[in-house]
Design a protein around this motif. Structure first.
Motif, PDB file in Angstrom:
ATOM      1  N   TRP A   1       0.845  -1.406  -0.054  1.00  0.00           N
ATOM      2  CA  TRP A   1      -0.084   0.366   0.035  1.00  0.00           C
ATOM      3  C   TRP A   1       0.917   1.064  -0.320  1.00  0.00           C
ATOM      4  O   TRP A   1       0.233   2.622   0.189  1.00  0.00           O
ATOM      5  CB  TRP A   1      -0.780   0.110   1.455  1.00  0.00           C
ATOM      6  N   ASP A   2       2.390   1.019   0.029  1.00  0.00           N
ATOM      7  CA  ASP A   2       3.190   2.151   0.389  1.00  0.00           C
ATOM      8  C   ASP A   2       3.023   3.319  -0.799  1.00  0.00           C
ATOM      9  O   ASP A   2       2.935   4.369  -0.803  1.00  0.00           O
ATOM     10  CB  ASP A   2       4.551   1.703   0.566  1.00  0.00           C
ATOM     11  N   PRO A   3       2.602   3.089  -2.241  1.00  0.00           N
ATOM     12  CA  PRO A   3       2.831   3.971  -3.095  1.00  0.00           C
ATOM     13  C   PRO A   3       1.603   5.073  -2.904  1.00  0.00           C
ATOM     14  O   PRO A   3       1.311   6.249  -3.270  1.00  0.00           O
ATOM     15  CB  PRO A   3       2.344   3.012  -4.641  1.00  0.00           C
ATOM     16  N   LEU A   4       0.583   4.755  -2.382  1.00  0.00           N
ATOM     17  CA  LEU A   4      -1.014   5.070  -2.220  1.00  0.00           C
ATOM     18  C   LEU A   4      -1.013   6.403  -0.963  1.00  0.00           C
ATOM     19  O   LEU A   4      -1.029   7.429  -1.132  1.00  0.00           O
ATOM     20  CB  LEU A   4      -2.095   4.312  -1.838  1.00  0.00           C
ATOM     21  N   PHE A   5      -0.226   5.481  -0.109  1.00  0.00           N
ATOM     22  CA  PHE A   5       0.646   6.832   1.652  1.00  0.00           C
ATOM     23  C   PHE A   5       1.156   7.506   0.969  1.00  0.00           C
ATOM     24  O   PHE A   5       1.126   8.398   1.750  1.00  0.00           O
ATOM     25  CB  PHE A   5       1.004   5.268   2.208  1.00  0.00           C
ATOM     26  N   LEU A   6       1.986   6.764   0.253  1.00  0.00           N
ATOM     27  CA  LEU A   6       2.999   8.345  -0.426  1.00  0.00           C
ATOM     28  C   LEU A   6       2.839   9.156  -0.965  1.00  0.00           C
ATOM     29  O   LEU A   6       2.588  10.575  -1.357  1.00  0.00           O
ATOM     30  CB  LEU A   6       4.446   7.826  -1.272  1.00  0.00           C
ATOM     31  N   SER A   7       1.691   8.854  -2.026  1.00  0.00           N
ATOM     32  CA  SER A   7       0.831   9.981  -2.309  1.00  0.00           C
ATOM     33  C   SER A   7      -0.086  10.716  -1.852  1.00  0.00           C
ATOM     34  O   SER A   7       0.530  12.331  -1.869  1.00  0.00           O
ATOM     35  CB  SER A   7      -0.131   9.243  -3.518  1.00  0.00           C
ATOM     36  N   TYR A   8      -0.402  10.372  -0.588  1.00  0.00           N
ATOM     37  CA  TYR A   8      -1.291  11.737   0.346  1.00  0.00           C
ATOM     38  C   TYR A   8      -0.105  11.750   0.501  1.00  0.00           C
ATOM     39  O   TYR A   8      -1.415  13.834   0.636  1.00  0.00           O
ATOM     40  CB  TYR A   8      -2.123  10.578   1.317  1.00  0.00           C
ATOM     41  N   ILE A   9       0.527  11.293   0.667  1.00  0.00           N
ATOM     42  CA  ILE A   9       1.329  12.498   2.442  1.00  0.00           C
ATOM     43  C   ILE A   9       2.002  13.446   1.147  1.00  0.00           C
ATOM     44  O   ILE A   9       2.177  14.813   1.446  1.00  0.00           O
ATOM     45  CB  ILE A   9       2.874  11.634   2.090  1.00  0.00           C
ATOM     46  N   VAL A  10       2.743  13.244  -0.414  1.00  0.00           N
ATOM     47  CA  VAL A  10       3.295  14.687  -0.991  1.00  0.00           C
ATOM     48  C   VAL A  10       1.828  15.050  -1.663  1.00  0.00           C
ATOM     49  O   VAL A  10       2.249  16.805  -1.342  1.00  0.00           O
ATOM     50  CB  VAL A  10       3.680  14.056  -2.585  1.00  0.00           C
ATOM     51  N   ASN A  11       0.968  15.236  -1.161  1.00  0.00           N
ATOM     52  CA  ASN A  11       0.269  16.045  -1.550  1.00  0.00           C
ATOM     53  C   ASN A  11      -0.611  16.656  -0.943  1.00  0.00           C
ATOM     54  O   ASN A  11      -1.885  17.396  -0.424  1.00  0.00           O
ATOM     55  CB  ASN A  11      -1.292  15.306  -2.284  1.00  0.00           C
ATOM     56  N   ALA A  12      -0.274  16.421   0.742  1.00  0.00           N
ATOM     57  CA  ALA A  12      -0.801  16.872   1.318  1.00  0.00           C
ATOM     58  C   ALA A  12      -0.908  18.914   1.759  1.00  0.00           C
ATOM     59  O   ALA A  12      -1.446  19.166   2.262  1.00  0.00           O
ATOM     60  CB  ALA A  12       0.027  16.990   3.623  1.00  0.00           C
ATOM     61  N   PRO A  13       0.375  19.170   1.130  1.00  0.00           N
ATOM     62  CA  PRO A  13       0.352  20.835   1.315  1.00  0.00           C
ATOM     63  C   PRO A  13      -1.124  21.124   0.983  1.00  0.00           C
ATOM     64  O   PRO A  13      -2.066  22.366   0.615  1.00  0.00           O
ATOM     65  CB  PRO A  13       1.216  21.333   0.383  1.00  0.00           C
ATOM     66  N   ARG A  14      -1.576  20.341  -0.603  1.00  0.00           N
ATOM     67  CA  ARG A  14      -2.824  21.060  -1.729  1.00  0.00           C
ATOM     68  C   ARG A  14      -3.916  20.321  -0.967  1.00  0.00           C
ATOM     69  O   ARG A  14      -4.655  21.548  -0.889  1.00  0.00           O
ATOM     70  CB  ARG A  14      -2.808  20.018  -2.405  1.00  0.00           C
ATOM     71  N   GLN A  15      -3.983  19.541   0.127  1.00  0.00           N
ATOM     72  CA  GLN A  15      -5.173  18.864   1.474  1.00  0.00           C
ATOM     73  C   GLN A  15      -5.750  20.006   1.978  1.00  0.00           C
ATOM     74  O   GLN A  15      -6.624  20.214   2.592  1.00  0.00           O
ATOM     75  CB  GLN A  15      -4.830  17.782   1.444  1.00  0.00           C
ATOM     76  N   LEU A  16      -4.238  20.359   2.549  1.00  0.00           N
ATOM     77  CA  LEU A  16      -4.804  21.468   3.629  1.00  0.00           C
ATOM     78  C   LEU A  16      -5.375  22.675   3.260  1.00  0.00           C
ATOM     79  O   LEU A  16      -5.696  23.348   4.147  1.00  0.00           O
ATOM     80  CB  LEU A  16      -2.947  22.062   4.319  1.00  0.00           C
ATOM     81  N   ILE A  17      -4.850  23.234   2.493  1.00  0.00           N
ATOM     82  CA  ILE A  17      -5.448  24.272   2.020  1.00  0.00           C
ATOM     83  C   ILE A  17      -6.905  24.418   0.820  1.00  0.00           C
ATOM     84  O   ILE A  17      -7.276  25.149   0.734  1.00  0.00           O
ATOM     85  CB  ILE A  17      -4.701  25.172   1.375  1.00  0.00           C
ATOM     86  N   GLY A  18      -6.912  23.088   0.651  1.00  0.00           N
ATOM     87  CA  GLY A  18      -8.753  23.194  -0.214  1.00  0.00           C
ATOM     88  C   GLY A  18      -9.592  21.715   0.294  1.00  0.00           C
ATOM     89  O   GLY A  18     -10.745  21.763  -0.316  1.00  0.00           O
ATOM     90  N   GLY A  19      -8.432  21.322   1.141  1.00  0.00           N
ATOM     91  CA  GLY A  19      -9.771  20.350   2.379  1.00  0.00           C
ATOM     92  C   GLY A  19     -10.633  20.394   3.677  1.00  0.00           C
ATOM     93  O   GLY A  19     -11.751  19.651   4.073  1.00  0.00           O
ATOM     94  N   ALA A  20      -9.637  22.054   3.962  1.00  0.00           N
ATOM     95  CA  ALA A  20     -10.993  22.161   5.294  1.00  0.00           C
ATOM     96  C   ALA A  20     -12.532  21.513   4.913  1.00  0.00           C
ATOM     97  O   ALA A  20     -13.239  22.009   4.179  1.00  0.00           O
ATOM     98  CB  ALA A  20     -10.312  22.956   5.269  1.00  0.00           C
TER      99      ALA A  20
END
Length: 579
Positions: A109-128
């Motif tokens: 599962w680590d590739p999916l895990f990795l993708s979510y972590i890399v995209n955390a900045p986008r999620q922070l400003i867009g997913g609240a």
């Protein structure tokens, strides 16, 4: 300079806000969402950031996200792939759950895990969430990425220990399930600099071994490991030699974990809710003993390498208070300090402190962790409005400590809601259930109230200067345990006075308190002693089974009315149930 720390990669997601080296606020997401641990530690929940905890931290400082200078995320994705740069694409098996782990312990599962972590900045400003969105506006992705720092998971654990510890020179030992690859880290903080000595990587992990046994014994892994520690007191060392074969120590202070199929060795796993058998207790006991031996082995090597007088610890394994007590009693260090949010929640603290320490213009440490009261607090006016709106009968107390002590002396069980909420898994007198320790039956009453397993002990709180009069100080003049992370023997001549807090093995997980840490809590103990001659109370977390510790006055009222608590002392008010 404001630095926001975020933990979200696995579980116990949390946020911490630091300003110029001083921690202003820290909280776990579970306290706001009422979901235990915030989420389960599985790859497809990694995108869930601790928005409510972040919102609280920013609100406490009176700022919005765009006013934060640095954001520190406690996981470094480049270490997961073993390269400085990240790939443009990922490959995920169609059915990852059918694929075995790699030889290095990595998950399919680590590739999916990795993708979510890399995209955390986008999620922070867009997913609240919609109701929190205003505090997250006003920042572009480019601006956020320029302020964003991925901090190694174990460095975050380490920094949470050495940058928060009450000493300027300390050896550092961190143990958990896993970070990117590391599971154990050894280091030394001295003269303002941190030097890592070495790490142990996957698949060798004391944390994951303990999780495996937790699951085998019918508990929830990555959640109920503390129950295994409690169950261990009822067992015998029948399988110590086998676990010593699994955990192989080396001459350099390290260890290797040999793979083992628990079912083939011990028989069918216990099902959730099934009765406990003696073999379950013996397995727990044997595992616990080998964990303690291994930790002592590591501590002795670390002391020999550093010559440090003090040891600071973090990582989820450091929440094992029986292990901590043995390191303190038998290890080579003069003192052992454990960061109270030692699990993954504390990595938001460590990541924020580290980035602040590295980038702040004024050098050095400006803060040490004297207490864990870093969460939300609620004024009496807000509490009274809720009580009125709920149409509840209540009364205002003239002297909270004295009147609450009187209820406790009558053997009533209180919900206790006072001041800022604790950071970390332990209730330390801000969001606690309190009771008298004088009656042996109190432990069973509390376990029934909280719908807990009957083998679970309850813990005592005592004034720090009086602790050595009730518990074995192991030769020290004073017991200092403000975070309830060490066990001590109840002194033999005190056992009959405080039977409710004495575990089957004669120990108690002690919390000490000074008046400068929590004045009202301290005064309550003094008031109880004036009535009973005993400066000790039972303190357990203000929650019921499967739910997080309460955070808000509404949480406290809901827990009070849905459990057999006798009274709720909330701010300056008391609510009592009719007799």
């Amino acid at each position: 300079m404001y630095t926001l720390g975020i933990n979200a990669a696995f579980h116990d997601c949390s946020a911490t806000l630091v300003r110029d080296g001083v921690v202003l606020a820290a909280a776990e997401e579970e306290r706001f969402t009422r979901v235990k641990h915030g989420k389960r530690p599985v790859p497809f929940t990694t995108w869930q950031l601790p928005y409510h905890a972040i919102d609280y931290c920013l609100a406490h400082a009176g700022i919005a996200l765009h006013e934060v200078d640095h954001v520190a995320y406690s996981f470094d994705p480049t270490l997961l792939v073993g390269a400085r740069s990240l790939p443009e694409t990922i490959a995920l098996p169609l059915e990852p759950s059918r694929q075995p782990r790699g030889p290095d312990g990595q998950s399919p599962w680590d590739p999916l895990f990795l993708s979510y972590i890399v995209n955390a900045p986008r999620q922070l400003i867009g997913g609240a969430p919609h109701h929190l969105r205003k505090r997250f506006e006003g920042l572009t992705l480019e601006q956020l990425q320029s302020r964003w720092h991925f901090v190694e998971h174990h460095l975050s654990h380490e920094a949470s220990a050495f940058l928060a510890a009450p000493c300027d020179d300390c050896a550092v030992l961190t143990m958990d399930g896993r970070g990117e690859r590391a599971t154990t880290s050894y280091g030394h903080f001295s003269k303002g600099r941190y030097r890592r000595l070495k790490q142990i990587d996957l698949p060798n992990s004391l944390g994951l071994l303990y999780e495996d046994v937790t699951e085998y014994l019918g508990f929830l892994r990555s959640s109920d490991e503390y129950k295994v520690m409690a169950l261990a007191s009822y067992g015998k060392p029948e399988h110590v030699d086998l676990f010593r074969q699994i955990v192989r120590l080396d001459k350099e202070g390290g260890y290797l974990i040999e793979p083992m199929n628990l079912v083939s060795r011990f028989g069918p796993a216990r099902k959730y809710g099934a009765p406990f058998e003696q073999r379950h207790m013996d397995i727990a006991h044997s595992l616990q003993k080998v964990l303690e031996e291994t930790a002592l082995h590591m501590a002795r090597w670390l002391h020999a390498q550093t010559g440090a007088r003090h040891l600071s610890m973090a990582g989820g394994v450091a929440l094992n208070c029986v292990m901590n007590a043995r390191i303190e009693a038998e290890g080579p260090f003069e003192s052992v300090w454990v960061q109270p949010a030692a699990g993954d929640a504390g990595t938001s603290l460590g990541a924020a402190l580290w980035v602040d320490y590295e980038r702040r213009e004024s050098p050095g440490r400006h803060w040490t962790m004297q207490h864990a009261y870093l969460g939300p607090e609620y004024a009496d006016e807000e509490i009274e409005r809720l009580l009125d709106r709920s149409r509840l009968a209540y009364r205002r107390l003239d002297n909270v400590a004295e009147e609450a002590a009187e209820l406790l002396a009558q053997e009533k069980i209180l919900g206790w809601f006072q001041g800022r909420m604790e950071f970390g898994p332990r209730a330390l007198g801000a969001r606690s259930i309190l009771a008298s320790p004088l009656d042996t039956a109190m432990q069973a009453r509390l376990n029934g109230l909280k719908d807990r397993e009957d083998f679970r002990p309850v813990a005592p709180v005592v004034m720090e200067e009086r602790a050595h009069e009730w518990f074995d100080a192991r030769g020290a003049a004073r017991i200092c345990a403000p975070f309830m992370l060490f066990v001590y023997d109840v002194l033999p001549h005190r056992e009959r006075q405080i039977p409710a807090v004495r575990h089957i093995d004669g120990t108690a997980r002690v919390q000490t308190v000074r008046r400068d840490q929590h004045a009202l809590y301290y005064d309550l103990l003094a008031a109880f002693e004036r009535r009973t001659g005993v400066p000790v109370l039972v303190n357990t977390s203000f929650n019921t089974r499967g739910l997080p510790v309460v955070c808000s006055p509404r949480d406290a009222l809901e827990s009070f009315w849905t459990s057999p608590l006798d009274a709720l002392v909330i701010g300056s008010y008391v609510v009592e149930k009719p007799v």
